[in-house]
Motif scaffolding. Structure first.
Motif, PDB file in Angstrom:
ATOM      1  N   TYR A 131       0.829  -1.196   0.000  1.00  0.00           N
ATOM      2  CA  TYR A 131       0.000   0.000   0.000  1.00  0.00           C
ATOM      3  C   TYR A 131       0.874   1.261   0.000  1.00  0.00           C
ATOM      4  O   TYR A 131       0.606   2.220  -0.736  1.00  0.00           O
ATOM      5  CB  TYR A 131      -0.942   0.000   1.199  1.00  0.00           C
ATOM      6  N   ILE A 132       1.928   1.269   0.807  1.00  0.00           N
ATOM      7  CA  ILE A 132       2.850   2.407   0.830  1.00  0.00           C
ATOM      8  C   ILE A 132       3.509   2.570  -0.537  1.00  0.00           C
ATOM      9  O   ILE A 132       3.674   3.686  -1.034  1.00  0.00           O
ATOM     10  CB  ILE A 132       3.891   2.255   1.960  1.00  0.00           C
ATOM     11  N   TYR A 133       3.836   1.453  -1.170  1.00  0.00           N
ATOM     12  CA  TYR A 133       4.407   1.527  -2.523  1.00  0.00           C
ATOM     13  C   TYR A 133       3.390   2.131  -3.498  1.00  0.00           C
ATOM     14  O   TYR A 133       3.755   2.949  -4.352  1.00  0.00           O
ATOM     15  CB  TYR A 133       4.860   0.147  -3.005  1.00  0.00           C
ATOM     16  N   ASN A 134       2.132   1.749  -3.389  1.00  0.00           N
ATOM     17  CA  ASN A 134       1.101   2.336  -4.253  1.00  0.00           C
ATOM     18  C   ASN A 134       0.990   3.843  -4.026  1.00  0.00           C
ATOM     19  O   ASN A 134       0.795   4.605  -4.972  1.00  0.00           O
ATOM     20  CB  ASN A 134      -0.250   1.653  -4.048  1.00  0.00           C
ATOM     21  N   LEU A 135       1.106   4.276  -2.771  1.00  0.00           N
ATOM     22  CA  LEU A 135       1.126   5.718  -2.487  1.00  0.00           C
ATOM     23  C   LEU A 135       2.320   6.378  -3.178  1.00  0.00           C
ATOM     24  O   LEU A 135       2.202   7.458  -3.769  1.00  0.00           O
ATOM     25  CB  LEU A 135       1.202   5.983  -0.981  1.00  0.00           C
ATOM     26  N   TYR A 136       3.468   5.724  -3.110  1.00  0.00           N
ATOM     27  CA  TYR A 136       4.685   6.228  -3.755  1.00  0.00           C
ATOM     28  C   TYR A 136       4.471   6.383  -5.269  1.00  0.00           C
ATOM     29  O   TYR A 136       4.820   7.406  -5.851  1.00  0.00           O
ATOM     30  CB  TYR A 136       5.846   5.271  -3.453  1.00  0.00           C
ATOM     31  N   VAL A 137       3.870   5.385  -5.894  1.00  0.00           N
ATOM     32  CA  VAL A 137       3.620   5.451  -7.337  1.00  0.00           C
ATOM     33  C   VAL A 137       2.669   6.598  -7.660  1.00  0.00           C
ATOM     34  O   VAL A 137       2.929   7.403  -8.559  1.00  0.00           O
ATOM     35  CB  VAL A 137       3.073   4.106  -7.870  1.00  0.00           C
ATOM     36  N   GLU A 138       1.570   6.686  -6.924  1.00  0.00           N
ATOM     37  CA  GLU A 138       0.551   7.705  -7.221  1.00  0.00           C
ATOM     38  C   GLU A 138       1.034   9.127  -6.969  1.00  0.00           C
ATOM     39  O   GLU A 138       0.773  10.014  -7.772  1.00  0.00           O
ATOM     40  CB  GLU A 138      -0.716   7.445  -6.399  1.00  0.00           C
ATOM     41  N   TYR A 139       1.715   9.361  -5.840  1.00  0.00           N
ATOM     42  CA  TYR A 139       2.081  10.718  -5.455  1.00  0.00           C
ATOM     43  C   TYR A 139       3.470  11.152  -5.929  1.00  0.00           C
ATOM     44  O   TYR A 139       3.733  12.347  -6.012  1.00  0.00           O
ATOM     45  CB  TYR A 139       2.021  10.877  -3.932  1.00  0.00           C
ATOM     46  N   VAL A 141       5.978   8.933  -8.332  1.00  0.00           N
ATOM     47  CA  VAL A 141       6.380   8.492  -9.663  1.00  0.00           C
ATOM     48  C   VAL A 141       5.555   9.167 -10.753  1.00  0.00           C
ATOM     49  O   VAL A 141       6.092   9.581 -11.781  1.00  0.00           O
ATOM     50  CB  VAL A 141       6.281   6.952  -9.785  1.00  0.00           C
ATOM     51  N   LYS A 142       4.266   9.305 -10.532  1.00  0.00           N
ATOM     52  CA  LYS A 142       3.395   9.909 -11.541  1.00  0.00           C
ATOM     53  C   LYS A 142       3.443  11.440 -11.542  1.00  0.00           C
ATOM     54  O   LYS A 142       2.812  12.068 -12.373  1.00  0.00           O
ATOM     55  CB  LYS A 142       1.952   9.437 -11.348  1.00  0.00           C
ATOM     56  N   LEU A 145       6.859  16.578 -11.957  1.00  0.00           N
ATOM     57  CA  LEU A 145       7.919  17.424 -11.422  1.00  0.00           C
ATOM     58  C   LEU A 145       8.994  16.634 -10.673  1.00  0.00           C
ATOM     59  O   LEU A 145      10.038  17.179 -10.321  1.00  0.00           O
ATOM     60  CB  LEU A 145       7.324  18.477 -10.478  1.00  0.00           C
ATOM     61  N   TYR A 146       8.735  15.345 -10.429  1.00  0.00           N
ATOM     62  CA  TYR A 146       9.697  14.536  -9.676  1.00  0.00           C
ATOM     63  C   TYR A 146      10.830  14.077 -10.580  1.00  0.00           C
ATOM     64  O   TYR A 146      10.610  13.567 -11.670  1.00  0.00           O
ATOM     65  CB  TYR A 146       9.016  13.321  -9.035  1.00  0.00           C
ATOM     66  N   SER A 147      12.035  14.242 -10.100  1.00  0.00           N
ATOM     67  CA  SER A 147      13.222  13.768 -10.801  1.00  0.00           C
ATOM     68  C   SER A 147      13.683  12.478 -10.116  1.00  0.00           C
ATOM     69  O   SER A 147      14.075  12.516  -8.941  1.00  0.00           O
ATOM     70  CB  SER A 147      14.310  14.837 -10.733  1.00  0.00           C
ATOM     71  N   PRO A 148      13.627  11.327 -10.810  1.00  0.00           N
ATOM     72  CA  PRO A 148      13.995  10.054 -10.183  1.00  0.00           C
ATOM     73  C   PRO A 148      15.382  10.100  -9.538  1.00  0.00           C
ATOM     74  O   PRO A 148      16.315  10.681 -10.086  1.00  0.00           O
ATOM     75  CB  PRO A 148      13.965   9.064 -11.345  1.00  0.00           C
ATOM     76  N   GLY A 149      15.469   9.496  -8.363  1.00  0.00           N
ATOM     77  CA  GLY A 149      16.726   9.425  -7.637  1.00  0.00           C
ATOM     78  C   GLY A 149      16.950  10.573  -6.669  1.00  0.00           C
ATOM     79  O   GLY A 149      17.945  10.589  -5.948  1.00  0.00           O
ATOM     80  N   THR A 150      16.033  11.525  -6.634  1.00  0.00           N
ATOM     81  CA  THR A 150      16.164  12.643  -5.698  1.00  0.00           C
ATOM     82  C   THR A 150      15.268  12.386  -4.486  1.00  0.00           C
ATOM     83  O   THR A 150      14.280  11.664  -4.582  1.00  0.00           O
ATOM     84  CB  THR A 150      15.769  13.976  -6.365  1.00  0.00           C
ATOM     85  N   PRO A 151      15.605  12.983  -3.358  1.00  0.00           N
ATOM     86  CA  PRO A 151      14.764  12.803  -2.167  1.00  0.00           C
ATOM     87  C   PRO A 151      13.315  13.236  -2.423  1.00  0.00           C
ATOM     88  O   PRO A 151      13.063  14.163  -3.196  1.00  0.00           O
ATOM     89  CB  PRO A 151      15.421  13.701  -1.122  1.00  0.00           C
TER      90      PRO A 151
END
Length: 169
Positions: A131-139, A141-142, A145-151
Motif C-alpha cells: 500500500y505504501i508503494y502504491n502511495l509512492y507510485v501515485e504521489y 512516480v506519476k 515534477l519529480y526527478s527520479p533518484g532525488t529525495p
C-alpha cells in the motif's frame, strides 16, 4: 489492491494486530542505495547521524539479501556471499524481529526498497508495504515534477504516509 499501475489507490489494507503506536521508522531506498525518504514517528533514542543511519540500514538489507540467497536450500546456484542480486533473484526475506522492534522489508522489481520498523508484536506487514508503494507510485512516480533518484519532498505523499502509518497502531 493493485501492486503496480492503476490510477487510483485502493482502500488501505487492514491494520496489523498489535497495541499502541506501532511505527518507528520508514525508509525508502532506490536501487542504488540512495535514501529517497526517511520518516520517523516513535524513535526516542537517536544514536547515529542520518547519513550513517541510512548507510547502515542499506548495508543491513544488502547483507541479509545476500545471506538468504546463500542459504537457500532450493537453489543449486548459490553465488558468492556479498555479490549483489537483482530484485526477485534467489529467495528473499520479508521481516525479522528482535526483542525491541520488527523490521519489515519489500523490494519492487524496479529496485525500490521499502523498510518499515515497528513494534515487535506487529503482524505481517506485506500488504501495508504494498500500500505504501502504491502511495509512492501515485504521489511521486506519476508526478511530472519529480526527478527520479532525488529525495521525496511532496507534502501530499508525506501526509498520506503519515496518516496510514499512524493507523497501524
Amino acid at each position: 489492491m493493485q501492486f503496480f499501475g492503476g490510477s487510483e489507490i485502493s482502500p488501505s489494507p487492514p491494520a496489523p494486530a498489535a497495541s499502541g503506536n506501532n511505527a518507528h521508522m520508514l525508509y525508502i531506498f532506490n536501487r542504488n542505495g540512495v535514501c529517497l525518504l526517511y520518516r520517523e514517528w516513535n524513535r526516542p533514542l537517536k544514536t547515529l547521524s542520518s547519513q550513517q543511519d541510512h548507510k547502515l540500514m542499506f548495508g543491513l538489507l544488502f547483507s541479509l539479501k545476500s545471506l538468504t540467497a546463500k542459504m537457500d536450500p532450493t537453489s543449486v546456484e548459490k553465488g558468492n556471499l556479498g555479490v549483489p542480486q537483482l530484485p526477485g533473484q534467489g529467495c528473499s526475506f520479508h521481516s525479522f524481529r528482535t526483542n525491541t522492534y520488527k523490521l519489515s522489508f519489500m523490494e519492487t522489481p524496479s529496485g525500490i526498497k521499502i523498510i518499515l520498523v515497528t513494534h515487535p508484536r506487529t503482524s505481517d506487514l506485506r500488504d501495508s508495504l504494498k500500500y505504501i508503494y502504491n502511495l509512492y507510485v501515485e504521489y511521486v512516480v506519476k508526478n511530472p515534477l519529480y526527478s527520479p533518484g532525488t529525495p521525496i519532498r511532496y507534502e501530499l505523499f508525506n501526509k498520506a504516509v503519515d496518516q496510514y502509518v499512524r493507523g497501524l497502531g
